[in-house]
Design an enzyme around this catalytic site. Structure first.
Site, PDB file in Angstrom:
ATOM      1  NE  ARG A   1      -3.313   2.654   2.567  1.00  0.00           N
ATOM      2  CZ  ARG A   1      -4.243   2.982   3.445  1.00  0.00           C
ATOM      3  NH1 ARG A   1      -4.704   2.075   4.292  1.00  0.00           N
ATOM      4  NH2 ARG A   1      -4.729   4.206   3.497  1.00  0.00           N
TER       5      ARG A   1
ATOM      6  CG  ASN B   1     -10.401  -1.068   0.014  1.00  0.00           C
ATOM      7  OD1 ASN B   1     -11.555  -1.008  -0.380  1.00  0.00           O
ATOM      8  ND2 ASN B   1     -10.011  -0.512   1.142  1.00  0.00           N
TER       9      ASN B   1
ATOM     10  CB  CYS C   1     -17.826   0.365   1.388  1.00  0.00           C
ATOM     11  SG  CYS C   1     -16.843   1.856   1.696  1.00  0.00           S
ATOM     12  CG  ASN C   2     -16.139   2.291   6.623  1.00  0.00           C
ATOM     13  OD1 ASN C   2     -15.624   2.337   5.512  1.00  0.00           O
ATOM     14  ND2 ASN C   2     -15.742   3.068   7.607  1.00  0.00           N
TER      15      ASN C   2
ATOM     16  CG  HIS D   1     -13.929   4.197  -1.998  1.00  0.00           C
ATOM     17  ND1 HIS D   1     -12.663   3.799  -1.629  1.00  0.00           N
ATOM     18  CD2 HIS D   1     -14.738   3.839  -0.951  1.00  0.00           C
ATOM     19  CE1 HIS D   1     -12.690   3.235  -0.425  1.00  0.00           C
ATOM     20  NE2 HIS D   1     -13.946   3.247  -0.001  1.00  0.00           N
TER      21      HIS D   1
ATOM     22  CE1 TYR E   1     -11.224   6.879  -0.724  1.00  0.00           C
ATOM     23  CE2 TYR E   1     -13.373   6.965   0.354  1.00  0.00           C
ATOM     24  CZ  TYR E   1     -12.059   6.538   0.334  1.00  0.00           C
ATOM     25  OH  TYR E   1     -11.560   5.778   1.366  1.00  0.00           O
TER      26      TYR E   1
ATOM     27  NE  ARG F   1      -5.583   6.587   7.291  1.00  0.00           N
ATOM     28  CZ  ARG F   1      -5.742   6.789   8.579  1.00  0.00           C
ATOM     29  NH1 ARG F   1      -5.119   7.798   9.181  1.00  0.00           N
ATOM     30  NH2 ARG F   1      -6.519   6.002   9.300  1.00  0.00           N
TER      31      ARG F   1
END
Length: 416
Positions: free
Chosen positions: A89, A142, A164-165, A194, A242, A262
């Site tokens: 990531r 993801n 997704c939350n 997103h 997003y 992030r």
């Protein structure tokens, strides 16, 4: 009931287990088996021991490195793994920034490389799910919507939804704005994971769209750096957070360059969490810093309602199947669905706004080109996908970025 969790060593796992404990009286969980890879063994052990202290004797828990053991006889399987782990990531987010492009986990170039890493593992796991169980699979890995597109339309495995939350947090915030229960709300909400749009809000029998939009615009006017209220006025839609990457691309690139990615912040948060997990018996507050708020609620409640034939509405990623009338039926969208008969059925929403439809078409074609790049091991299709994405590079940079991505992911991605 047996539940399998792929990516059991995730620092999110204790929150998921908390959610499962909360639904246990309704669904009578007998066994939860956690699966992870050998490369994550140390982290996996820490998380599992913590979960064992949490669960006590509520239900049996096991851990394994063998997918066959995890999937055998499972009723529900949760995918929450990160292909290549956190180091991958970090590359996803840092490589684009070198070229002045958005570096983000799921959106743009970061999502492109994350998807190509995920597809071979998803393909392997789905084959084993089919062989060893009749389980329904809930995917948090993801990019969730992109993976769901791959599974439903290319692998042709239909007991699968992406989750997704963001939707459940949106509903929570809306319910608090007008003082009602989440169950009292119905939203005309659609898009890609997103990349979603809220068009209408109903509370019980009342259309409260304009009331809520006015409250949201008042809120936005007092939050520096959020969507400007006049943008919401023009769109007549409330967008996913997003969308700021698309509409404020230059500003977001500068912000990422200045503040750092992030992924680097998550790396530190995870180290701190694992230390706390070694000695704690309850979920530490620091888990909130990890993100994924209400993840456990979304996952556990979906399992409960699938298992109990509840007839409730959940927002998930699945095929459109006529829900949005001006978008093709086979597009995987994030939309409200009726949960019944251990399946999800899209709810009729009518037409989508033309602004939303335009972006959805472009990004969906990017998703499909990326999938075909994996299936055909095609560098040409990978370049076409990069060039098509609204946050992608121009022709001068595209081959260089692709070379950087392939070099950083040589263990995972093979394109001829």
């Amino acid at each position: 009931m047996k539940i399998a969790v792929v990516g059991g060593g995730s620092t999110y796992t204790p929150e998921l287990v908390k959610g499962l404990m909360e639904i246990n009286d309704c669904v009578k969980i007998e066994n939860v088996t956690f699966l992870d890879v050998k490369e994550a063994e140390e982290k996996f052990n820490v998380v599992f021991e913590f979960v064992k202290r949490m669960v006590k004797d509520k239900f049996k828990i096991e851990k394994t490195f063998d997918p066959k053991v995890a999937f055998d006889g499972a009723d529900y399987i949760v995918f929450q793994f990160r292909p290549g782990m956190l180091s991958a990531r970090i590359n996803d987010e840092e490589i684009p920034l070198k070229y002045g492009l958005i570096g983000q986990e799921t959106t743009g170039i970061g999502g492109f490389s994350a998807a190509l890493r995920a597809f071979p593992l998803i393909e392997k796991y789905i084959e084993l799910v089919e062989k060893y169980s009749k389980a329904f699979v809930i995917n948090f890995t993801n990019p969730s919507g992109h993976i769901t597109e791959f599974v439903l339309n290319y692998l042709k495995f239909d007991r699968f939804v992406g989750l997704c939350n963001i939707p459940i947090n949106l509903l929570k915030n809306l319910s608090e704005l007008i003082g009602c229960k989440i169950e009292d709300l119905f939203v005309k909400y659609y898009g890609l994971n997103h990349l979603t749009f809220l068009e209408k809000i109903f509370a019980k029998n009342e259309d409260v769209t304009q009331k809520i939009f006015q409250l949201l615009k008042m809120h936005l006017a007092n939050v520096p750096g959020d969507f400007p209220a006049d943008l919401i006025e023009i769109l007549e839609l409330y967008p996913s957070p997003y969308l700021r990457y698309y509409l404020f691309e230059k500003e977001m690139v500068e912000k990422l360059k200045k503040e750092g990615t992030r992924a680097k912040k998550v790396e530190k948060i995870e180290k701190d969490l694992l230390k706390l997990y070694e000695s704690s018996d309850s979920i530490p507050q620091q888990l909130m810093l990890r993100g994924g708020s209400m993840y456990s609620t979304a996952a556990a409640n979906l399992i409960k309602d699938l298992a109990t034939n509840a007839g409730t509405i959940h927002i998930v990623n699945t095929k459109n199947n006529g829900a949005v009338t001006n978008i093709p039926n086979d597009y995987v969208l994030e939309i409200p669905c009726y949960v019944k008969a251990n399946r999800v059925f899209p709810v009729s929403l009518g037409e989508a706004d033309e602004f939303a439809v335009g972006l959805i078409h472009i990004v969906k074609m990017y998703e499909r080109l990326t999938i075909e790049a994996y299936l055909y091991r095609s560098r040409k299709k990978a370049l076409k996908a990069l060039l098509l994405h609204p946050l992608g590079p121009g022709w001068q940079e595209a081959p260089k970025i692709l070379d950087d991505i392939l070099k950083a992911n040589e263990k995972f991605i093979d394109l001829s």
